[in-house]
Design an enzyme around this catalytic site. Sequence first.
Site, PDB file in Angstrom:
ATOM      1  N   PHE A  16       0.089 -12.665  44.009  1.00 46.12           N
ATOM      2  CA  PHE A  16       0.715 -11.469  44.581  1.00 46.12           C
ATOM      3  C   PHE A  16       1.717 -10.845  43.606  1.00 46.12           C
ATOM      4  CE2 PHE A  16       4.385 -10.331  47.607  1.00 46.12           C
ATOM      5  CZ  PHE A  16       4.057  -8.988  47.617  1.00 46.12           C
ATOM      6  N   PHE A  39      -5.515 -21.176  42.961  1.00 42.32           N
ATOM      7  CA  PHE A  39      -5.251 -21.795  44.263  1.00 42.32           C
ATOM      8  C   PHE A  39      -4.866 -20.706  45.265  1.00 42.32           C
ATOM      9  CE2 PHE A  39      -2.021 -23.998  47.077  1.00 42.32           C
ATOM     10  CZ  PHE A  39      -2.967 -24.607  47.880  1.00 42.32           C
ATOM     11  N   LEU A  76       5.745 -17.749  37.000  1.00 42.84           N
ATOM     12  CA  LEU A  76       5.658 -17.434  38.426  1.00 42.84           C
ATOM     13  C   LEU A  76       4.771 -18.393  39.197  1.00 42.84           C
ATOM     14  CD1 LEU A  76       6.753 -14.746  37.161  1.00 42.84           C
ATOM     15  CD2 LEU A  76       5.405 -13.507  38.841  1.00 42.84           C
ATOM     16  N   LYS A  94       4.832 -31.168  42.161  1.00 44.17           N
ATOM     17  CA  LYS A  94       4.373 -31.365  40.780  1.00 44.17           C
ATOM     18  C   LYS A  94       4.334 -30.036  40.025  1.00 44.17           C
ATOM     19  CE  LYS A  94       0.829 -33.928  39.664  1.00 44.17           C
ATOM     20  NZ  LYS A  94      -0.538 -34.511  39.709  1.00 44.17           N
ATOM     21  N   ARG A 109       8.824 -24.782  21.773  1.00 44.50           N
ATOM     22  CA  ARG A 109       7.984 -24.881  20.564  1.00 44.50           C
ATOM     23  C   ARG A 109       7.784 -23.534  19.892  1.00 44.50           C
ATOM     24  NH1 ARG A 109       5.200 -28.712  23.558  1.00 44.50           N
ATOM     25  NH2 ARG A 109       3.574 -27.264  24.223  1.00 44.50           N
ATOM     26  N   TYR A 148       8.999 -27.446  48.300  1.00 44.50           N
ATOM     27  CA  TYR A 148       9.200 -26.140  47.656  1.00 44.50           C
ATOM     28  C   TYR A 148      10.671 -25.919  47.321  1.00 44.50           C
ATOM     29  CZ  TYR A 148       8.829 -21.092  46.867  1.00 44.50           C
ATOM     30  OH  TYR A 148       8.876 -19.828  46.318  1.00 44.50           O
ATOM     31  N   THR A 178       9.585 -10.894  49.716  1.00 46.84           N
ATOM     32  CA  THR A 178       8.952  -9.732  49.093  1.00 46.84           C
ATOM     33  C   THR A 178       7.643  -9.453  49.824  1.00 46.84           C
ATOM     34  OG1 THR A 178       9.912 -10.443  46.990  1.00 46.84           O
ATOM     35  CG2 THR A 178       8.204  -8.766  46.882  1.00 46.84           C
TER      36      THR A 178
END
Length: 313
Positions: A16, A39, A76, A94, A109, A148, A178
């Site tokens: 989104f 996902f 994001l 994770k 890096r 979360y 949002t």
Amino acid sequence: MSNNQIRNLVTGGAGFLGSHLVDKLMSKGQEVVCIDNFFTGRKRNLEKWFGNPNFELIRHDITEPILVEVDRIWHLACPASPIQYQSNPIKTAKTSFLGTYNMLGLARRVKARMLLASTSEIYGDPEIHPQSEDYRGNVSTIGTRSCYDEGKRIAETLCYDYERMHNTEIRVARIFNTYGPRMLNNDGRVVSNFIVQALKKEPLTIYGDGSQTRSFCYVSDLIDGLYKLMNSNFSKPMNLGNPEEITIKKLSYKIKEKINPNLELKLKDLPEDDPRRRKPDISLAKEIINWSPVIDFDQGLENTINYFKKFEN
């Protein structure tokens, strides 16, 4: 560095918010590498850029490392609605920890600046109102939302540890509710829930008595805020959201009025740890990056409803 030389990596770029950010970066003639594991992202959100030499799409899960040469990382990637992030809470945690760790390793890096899409959820069920960036939150470590909420909190921690240890350039946006086109119709967020139910002529589901409040920011306003923050010299967390507060019940009436005034309301129990009030203090955003929302809520709702009508099936 001129705009067209900037090479951006957007994780969760088919989602989104991510796809709207890709649109903005591409419209400015910048190069974009988009990473998504699909996902919750959708290829159709990006199809207008397929074949464009400045755009590249990689199917990849950021819990695994990846090496790409970029100047900016817009991180994001993470399921953001309760239905999505609770469907596999370990995977959500994770993604927040390992995904952020991998992106910070990449930023270090290749010496890229990284923006983390954090969330108002780090404030939990807030005991102060409105919420400013110096509020430390009221968050459960063991509830169904913790994967979360706590995931994003550790993501912020990692960012600032990388800044302190490795001088990695960090930007952190705490994003409040949002809404807008490209929300998923089954993601359980209240705006999309009400619109989808109304279009199907179903009763609108309200959790609790509907007196809880949210503050809804239209997606184009939010993306402008992210863009301004990334391009600023401000490295501390910043709230981005709309300070206009509305009760869930009033929101349901607004959507009924626009789609079908005859619809009934159906009350259900309030989910665990559901915040009672949510409203950003955006004084910092106004002062530092000269940002505040400009899209009228009714206009934003019209745009969102029209999007859902288009994809109704």
